[in-house]
Design an enzyme around this catalytic site. Structure first.
Site, PDB file in Angstrom:
ATOM      1  N   CYS A 113       0.864  -1.310   0.029  1.00 43.58           N
ATOM      2  CA  CYS A 113      -0.189   0.045  -0.010  1.00 43.58           C
ATOM      3  C   CYS A 113       0.823   1.481   0.071  1.00 43.58           C
ATOM      4  CB  CYS A 113      -0.894   0.130   1.290  1.00 43.58           C
ATOM      5  SG  CYS A 113      -1.947  -1.538   1.011  1.00 43.58           S
ATOM      6  N   HIS A 250      -3.333   7.447   2.534  1.00 44.03           N
ATOM      7  CA  HIS A 250      -3.513   6.021   2.105  1.00 44.03           C
ATOM      8  C   HIS A 250      -5.275   5.818   2.584  1.00 44.03           C
ATOM      9  CE1 HIS A 250      -4.107   2.200   1.209  1.00 44.03           C
ATOM     10  NE2 HIS A 250      -3.728   1.473   2.256  1.00 44.03           N
ATOM     11  N   ASN A 280     -10.368   0.196   0.065  1.00 41.58           N
ATOM     12  CA  ASN A 280      -8.805   0.326   0.043  1.00 41.58           C
ATOM     13  C   ASN A 280      -8.391  -0.523  -1.540  1.00 41.58           C
ATOM     14  OD1 ASN A 280      -6.019  -0.368   0.386  1.00 41.58           O
ATOM     15  ND2 ASN A 280      -6.190  -1.112   2.490  1.00 41.58           N
TER      16      ASN A 280
END
Ligand code: ACO
Length: 323
Positions: A113, A250, A280
């Site tokens: 990520c 993020h 996500n």
């Protein structure tokens, strides 16, 4: 100009949208549980045609359009992905071919990520050292292909998509505005590799891949490590959180995002949130959020933008950008 210039950002999301209620028809979960624990309402899920390269190329085209930079000028493509189309060739070279770029270089980055922050940092360094003049940094992910769709503790959290940024360097520019990538701050600690990982690799083709996560541990590490990275970025530039116009974090979980906003004393409307609609999207989440906030005019020239991410590895980092 402070560093390499963020000339344009673009995104691509699959057409198919899957709501929490739709997931609740096949697994033991509910819209209420998912919203309360994560802030997620829906996610986009790729079809067979929408691979990491396909979506990455679409996001790259959108970013180049916004930057008003022709494809012929691109001489570097750096792609952050944990879901490449193949072990090799890289997704970056596949995107290069789809765009019709025939010069420069292209490679993938594996930093989960945090991949976009890592990619931005590498591109900035390569632009500063004149190894390229117009770099595409792409985050593109199809986590839906990794999901165990019976595992309610992970499958509700992720979505598919791609985001891309065009970074340029121009020796001729004499711009005293300070616009550009101000600094990037990367970290990793492999001791925590077992709290978030893909079980199985493309090299082990007999073993199906699946995402494994200790959500509580990830949560615990996220807020502390991200706060430290953000503090490091501000301190390195003699800035404080009062100088920040936008936090573009993020997009893993609204609770982590809110905690970071509070630590920085930011108003809620200074934090760009897409996790509610995108879930996500791993390395794609920051460029997708940037693309949205640039396109709707929230981020304006001269604004100070802070990005931060943590992901499997553990890897984490932060960057300050003067838009
Ligand atoms: N629907 C309903 N119930 C569920 C679901 C679901 N989708 N998933 C788990 N549960 C249940 C569990 O089975 C458990 O039930 P039990 O108490 O009867 O055993 C209960 O909910 C609590 O489970 P926990 O996993 O302890 O739930 P928690 O409150 O920790 O929330 C979450 C899980 C949202 C993942 C949380 O740990 C979190 O926010 N972690 C942060 C990490 C994160 O966001 N990861 C995303 C990817 S990593 C990244 O991008 C950095």
């Amino acid at each position: 100009m402070t560093g390499s210039f963020l000339a344009g950002v673009g995104g691509y999301l699959p057409t198919r949208i899957v709501s929490n209620d739709e997931l609740a028809m096949t697994i033991d979960t509910s819209d209420t549980w998912i919203r309360e624990r994560t802030g997620i309402i829906q996610r986009h899920i790729a079809d067979d045609r929408e691979t990491a390269a396909f979506m990455g190329a679409a996001a790259a085209r959108a970013a180049l359009d916004r930057a008003q930079i022709g494809i012929a000028n691109v001489d570097a493509i750096i792609v952050a992905t944990s879901t490449p189309d193949q072990g090799f060739p890289s997704t970056a070279t596949a995107i290069q071919a789809q765009l019709g770029v025939t010069k420069g270089f292209a490679f993938d980055i594996s930093a989960a990520c945090s991949g976009f922050v890592y990619g931005l940092s590498v591109a900035d360094a390569m632009l500063r050292t004149r190894q390229c003049r117009a770099a595409l940094v792409v985050g593109t992910e199809v986590f839906s292909r990794l999901m165990n769709w019976q595992d309610r503790s992970t499958c509700v959290l992720f979505g598919d998509g791609a985001g891309a940024a065009v970074l340029t360097w121009d020796d001729e520019t004499d711009d005293a505005s300070g616009r550009g990538i101000i600094s990037t701050h990367l970290h990793a600690d492999g001791r925590f590799g077992d709290i978030l990982y893909i079980d199985g690799a493309t090299g082990q083709s007999t073993k199906p891949q699946k995402l494994v996560m200790n959500g509580r541990e990830v949560f615990r590490h996220a807020v502390g490590k991200l706060s430290d990275a953000v503090e490091e970025a501000l301190h390195a530039n003699g800035l404080t959180s009062a100088d920040i116009d936008w936090l573009v974090p993020h997009q893993a979980n609204l609770r982590i995002i809110d905690a970071m906003g509070k630590r920085l004393n930011l108003r809620q409307d200074q934090v760009v949130v897409t996790v509610d609609r995108h879930a996500n999207t791993s390395a794609a989440s920051i460029p997708l959020a940037l693309a949205e906030a640039y396109a709707d005019g929230r981020i304006k020239p001269g604004h100070l933008v802070l990005i931060e991410a943590l992901g499997g590895g553990l890897t984490w980092g932060a960057a300050l950008i003067r838009a």
